[in-house]
Design a protein around this motif. Structure first.
Motif, short mmCIF file in Angstrom:
data_model
loop_
_atom_site.label_atom_id
_atom_site.label_comp_id
_atom_site.label_asym_id
_atom_site.label_seq_id
_atom_site.Cartn_x
_atom_site.Cartn_y
_atom_site.Cartn_z
N LYS A 1 0.86 -1.18 0.00
CA LYS A 1 0.00 0.00 0.00
C LYS A 1 0.90 1.23 0.00
N VAL A 2 0.51 2.21 -0.81
CA VAL A 2 1.30 3.44 -0.92
C VAL A 2 0.40 4.63 -0.63
N HIS A 3 0.89 5.54 0.21
CA HIS A 3 0.22 6.82 0.40
C HIS A 3 0.81 7.77 -0.64
N SER A 4 0.00 8.12 -1.64
CA SER A 4 0.49 8.94 -2.75
C SER A 4 0.33 10.41 -2.43
N PHE A 5 1.38 11.20 -2.70
CA PHE A 5 1.32 12.65 -2.53
C PHE A 5 0.94 13.35 -3.83
N THR A 6 0.73 12.56 -4.91
CA THR A 6 0.40 13.20 -6.18
C THR A 6 -1.10 13.53 -6.22
N ASP A 7 -1.47 14.43 -7.09
CA ASP A 7 -2.86 14.83 -7.25
C ASP A 7 -3.16 14.75 -8.74
N PRO A 8 -4.01 13.82 -9.22
CA PRO A 8 -4.73 12.83 -8.42
C PRO A 8 -3.80 11.75 -7.86
N ARG A 9 -4.31 10.99 -6.88
CA ARG A 9 -3.49 9.95 -6.22
C ARG A 9 -2.88 8.98 -7.22
N GLU A 10 -3.65 8.63 -8.26
CA GLU A 10 -3.16 7.65 -9.23
C GLU A 10 -1.96 8.17 -10.01
N GLY A 11 -1.68 9.46 -9.93
CA GLY A 11 -0.55 10.04 -10.66
C GLY A 11 0.76 9.35 -10.34
N ILE A 12 0.88 8.79 -9.14
CA ILE A 12 2.12 8.11 -8.74
C ILE A 12 2.40 6.92 -9.65
N LEU A 13 1.35 6.37 -10.25
CA LEU A 13 1.51 5.19 -11.11
C LEU A 13 2.11 5.55 -12.47
N ASN A 14 2.22 6.85 -12.76
CA ASN A 14 2.83 7.28 -14.03
C ASN A 14 4.34 7.15 -13.99
N TYR A 15 4.92 6.94 -12.81
CA TYR A 15 6.37 6.86 -12.67
C TYR A 15 6.74 5.40 -12.48
N ARG A 16 7.64 4.90 -13.30
CA ARG A 16 8.00 3.48 -13.24
C ARG A 16 9.26 3.23 -12.41
N ASP A 17 10.22 4.14 -12.53
CA ASP A 17 11.50 3.94 -11.82
C ASP A 17 11.51 4.75 -10.55
N TRP A 18 11.42 4.06 -9.44
CA TRP A 18 11.38 4.70 -8.14
C TRP A 18 12.71 4.50 -7.44
N THR A 19 13.02 5.44 -6.54
CA THR A 19 14.07 5.19 -5.55
C THR A 19 13.35 5.18 -4.22
N LEU A 20 13.55 4.09 -3.46
CA LEU A 20 12.97 4.01 -2.12
C LEU A 20 14.05 4.42 -1.14
N VAL A 21 13.69 5.31 -0.22
CA VAL A 21 14.65 5.71 0.81
C VAL A 21 14.10 5.22 2.14
N HIS A 22 14.86 4.31 2.75
CA HIS A 22 14.39 3.65 3.97
C HIS A 22 15.55 3.54 4.94
N ASP A 23 15.38 4.11 6.13
CA ASP A 23 16.44 4.10 7.15
C ASP A 23 17.76 4.58 6.56
N GLY A 24 17.69 5.62 5.72
CA GLY A 24 18.90 6.20 5.16
C GLY A 24 19.48 5.44 3.98
N LYS A 25 18.89 4.28 3.65
CA LYS A 25 19.39 3.50 2.51
C LYS A 25 18.56 3.82 1.28
N ARG A 26 19.23 3.87 0.12
CA ARG A 26 18.55 4.12 -1.15
C ARG A 26 18.43 2.80 -1.91
N ILE A 27 17.20 2.45 -2.29
CA ILE A 27 16.96 1.18 -2.96
C ILE A 27 16.27 1.46 -4.29
N PRO A 28 16.90 1.13 -5.43
CA PRO A 28 16.19 1.31 -6.70
C PRO A 28 15.04 0.31 -6.80
N ALA A 29 13.89 0.76 -7.32
CA ALA A 29 12.73 -0.12 -7.44
C ALA A 29 12.04 0.18 -8.76
#
Length: 175
Positions: free
Chosen positions: A24-52
């Motif tokens: 589940k993702v809390h999207s900050f885009t407007d509309p919420r589904e806008g986040i799905l337009n981006y395919r290459d994400w970088t996840l930042v978790h506990d200071g670590k960067r994870i390509p997704a």
């Protein structure tokens, strides 16, 4: 919310969804589904960067659920909960005149129409009806109060001057 100059946080992974590794993702885009337009994400978790890589996603109730490449197990997916979802800023669409991304407003000085400094935009919060500027005091501000100022263009927000790094608000400093 840490911000690199060339990256923007567009959402946050909140929890696992189902047993096949969906998230589940809390999207900050407007509309919420806008986040799905981006395919290459970088996840930042506990200071670590994870390509997704986003494989698929859809609206689910009030939120968004996604499946990321290589994650097909609920326990593995659980390790990503709490991660910020970041994309390169240049991938964001151009906004119409007079509209701004939150990252553009963060850090701007806030002044009344009488040119009194109220502080600087620390971050924004989303309420049901409108966004709210969280304005924290600086050395230059008239007092040391934190203020919550509704982001209502024309009514409260008179001008946003990105070049001058300032927002002018019609706001009584007593509030």
């Amino acid at each position: 919310m840490a911000q690199h100059s060339q990256e923007t946080v567009i959402g946050q992974i909140t929890s696992v969804f189902g047993v096949k590794g969906w998230l589940k993702v809390h999207s900050f885009t407007d509309p919420r589904e806008g986040i799905l337009n981006y395919r290459d994400w970088t996840l930042v978790h506990d200071g670590k960067r994870i390509p997704a890589r986003l494989e698929e996603g859809r609206r689910q109730g009030q939120g968004i659920v996604v499946r990321l490449k290589g994650i097909s197990d609920r326990e593995v997916a659980r390790g990503y909960c709490g991660a910020d979802v970041i994309v390169p800023t240049e991938e964001l669409p151009e906004l119409p005149e007079g509209e701004y991304y939150w990252y553009q407003l963060e850090g701007l000085g806030v002044f009344t129409t009488e040119n009194e400094c109220l502080g600087r935009v620390h971050h924004l919060i989303e309420t049901g009806s409108n966004d709210v500027l969280v304005v924290r005091a600086t050395d230059a501000s008239i007092d040391q109060r934190e203020r919550l100022i509704p982001y209502l263009p024309d009514q409260v927000v008179r001008s946003v001057e990105l070049g001058e790094s300032r927002i002018v608000v019609d706001w009584d400093p007593e509030f």
